[in-house]
Design a protein around this motif. Structure first.
Motif: not given
Length: 195
Positions: A71-72, A111-116, A154-162
């Motif tokens: 995950f990291l 959205l998907f990664v944020g839900a996870m 959460t970090t992956l979600c931030l990168r996807c959101g960016f």
């Protein structure tokens, strides 16, 4: 030609901050991998040389270290365009269409990664509050495993959101406002395919 797995230069300050966080996480992922290898070597040596295996090694590796390693590493891998991508036709799209399709894809991913991430946080909080532990030789707390998932996702979600925001902004800009992957390298290399 630039190697597709080479580090990507951040295009702006937001991406640079995320890249720093991702560098710390990939370092922690590497340490987790090194710890797994060290523990396995020690366990095998103790098991077969001294007939005294470590009773806690598999639960520690399975509960914490494997999750940390996986995950990291996810956010840094995405930042460096290291995930599997079906990008054969992407370079053929006009620039604005490419950014629009990429932006929409990253919007759905966010959205998907944020839900996870939210589910991982909820599980970590509950496991911490109720002091959930595994029923093994060492009663490891389970909230740490959920926290590792939450931090990585959460970090992956931030990168996807960016990428979602800046791909869509690039549709209306004359230049790319987000890091783009290197085009696929389709050249035949010496030694490939029996040459």
């Amino acid at each position: 030609m630039k190697d597709a797995m080479a580090e990507t230069e951040p295009v702006n300050g937001v991406s640079a901050v995320l890249a720093r966080v991702e560098s710390v996480l990939i370092g922690a992922s590497g340490l987790a991998m090194a710890a797994i290898m060290l523990i396995v070597v020690v366990d095998v040596t103790l098991r077969y040389v001294f007939a005294a295996p470590l009773t806690w090694s598999y639960s520690l590796i399975g509960l914490y270290l494997a999750g940390a390693m996986f995950f990291l590493a996810l956010p840094d891998t995405l930042n460096n365009h290291g995930h599997i991508a079906l990008d054969v036709f992407v370079p053929l799209f006009p620039r604005r269409v490419r950014h629009l399709t990429q932006g929409l894809g990253y919007g759905g991913s966010t959205l998907f990664v944020g839900a996870m991430s939210m589910l991982g946080y909820s599980q970590a909080r509950d496991a911490y509050l109720f002091d959930n532990r595994v029923a093994e030789a060492v009663a490891w707390p389970t909230w740490i495993a959920y926290a590792l998932l939450t931090v990585g996702m959460t970090t992956l979600c931030l990168r996807c959101g960016f990428r979602f925001v800046f791909h869509l902004a690039s549709v209306f800009s004359a230049r790319d406002l987000v890091e783009m992957p290197a085009p696929p390298d389709t050249a035949v290399k010496p030694g490939e395919h029996g040459e």
